[in-house]
Design a protein around this motif. Sequence first.
Motif, PDB file in Angstrom:
ATOM      1  N   ASP A  58      52.212  -0.154  16.928  1.00 16.19           N
ATOM      2  CA  ASP A  58      51.490  -0.775  15.809  1.00 16.19           C
ATOM      3  C   ASP A  58      50.329   0.150  15.417  1.00 16.19           C
ATOM      4  OD1 ASP A  58      50.151  -2.325  13.987  1.00 16.19           O
ATOM      5  OD2 ASP A  58      49.496  -3.842  15.425  1.00 16.19           O
ATOM      6  N   SER A  60      48.615  -0.180  12.611  1.00 16.28           N
ATOM      7  CA  SER A  60      47.797  -0.844  11.594  1.00 16.28           C
ATOM      8  C   SER A  60      46.330  -0.962  12.009  1.00 16.28           C
ATOM      9  CB  SER A  60      48.365  -2.234  11.293  1.00 16.28           C
ATOM     10  OG  SER A  60      48.252  -3.072  12.430  1.00 16.28           O
ATOM     11  N   ARG A  61      46.044  -0.596  13.249  1.00  9.81           N
ATOM     12  CA  ARG A  61      44.673  -0.653  13.775  1.00  9.81           C
ATOM     13  C   ARG A  61      44.402   0.630  14.550  1.00  9.81           C
ATOM     14  NH1 ARG A  61      45.335  -2.091  19.291  1.00  9.81           N
ATOM     15  NH2 ARG A  61      47.530  -2.549  19.723  1.00  9.81           N
ATOM     16  N   SER A  84      45.365   6.146  12.727  1.00  8.68           N
ATOM     17  CA  SER A  84      44.190   6.083  11.847  1.00  8.68           C
ATOM     18  C   SER A  84      43.180   7.184  12.187  1.00  8.68           C
ATOM     19  CB  SER A  84      43.521   4.720  11.996  1.00  8.68           C
ATOM     20  OG  SER A  84      42.893   4.628  13.268  1.00  8.68           O
ATOM     21  N   SER A  87      41.492   6.719  15.583  1.00  9.51           N
ATOM     22  CA  SER A  87      42.336   6.648  16.779  1.00  9.51           C
ATOM     23  C   SER A  87      42.160   7.900  17.625  1.00  9.51           C
ATOM     24  CB  SER A  87      43.804   6.496  16.376  1.00  9.51           C
ATOM     25  OG  SER A  87      44.036   5.240  15.764  1.00  9.51           O
ATOM     26  N   ASP A 135      45.949   1.859  24.633  1.00  8.46           N
ATOM     27  CA  ASP A 135      46.798   0.872  23.977  1.00  8.46           C
ATOM     28  C   ASP A 135      48.267   1.211  24.181  1.00  8.46           C
ATOM     29  OD1 ASP A 135      44.727  -0.738  22.397  1.00  8.46           O
ATOM     30  OD2 ASP A 135      44.268   1.322  21.788  1.00  8.46           O
TER      31      ASP A 135
END
Length: 208
Positions: A58, A60-61, A84, A87, A135
């Motif tokens: 994912d 998106s974050r 991103s 990140s 993550d």
Amino acid sequence: SHGAYTFCTLPDRLGGIKPPMLKEYIQFFLNFLKNAKQTASVIPTSNIATKKVCDEIDFSRPVVVIEFGPGTGNVAEEVAKRMSPTSRLLLIEANPEFIVALQEKFAHDERVEIVEGFAQDAEEIVKRFSIEGADIILANIPFTFFDEPTRKNIVRAAKSILKSGGIFIAFPFTTTIRPYLQEAFSQVIEKTTWQNMPPLRVFVAKKE
């Protein structure tokens, strides 16, 4: 020669990979011949397999991603494209030649950090980089060639580093890692990418 023919046709067979990746193919193949126990494959991960692996994440974050054994950085490059600006991507690679290739590839990306080391030492490495938890952990390393304690230590280190809800994605060509993941994680999903040659297994293990 037969060898030249093999190198020229391999890219067309493997998920649409084409030159100019020829240099990486040759580098990978020569490193496999030199040290099969440290290089997971005779060729880099194909584009199709790379995308399949990254589709499990994912983006998106902001995320903290760690990759064990990135090789010449095919998967890492796709991760960097998708993640991103805030990140982080930490690449832990044992092969000095691949370290040089990675440093060249990510020279202008401050989100990517590269360290020479072994997956089983990841907990200490992560502390040095002030990472409180990951993550995502990716692993494309030759589990088949490792002894039992090393296999257990790698999976244990991955679980220890992951945040709650984090996922460990391993994509070997064999099922050697399966029982170690099932022992350490309560949730393990296995998928096979048949378009890759040889077929690539993707194991997704989630930390509760």
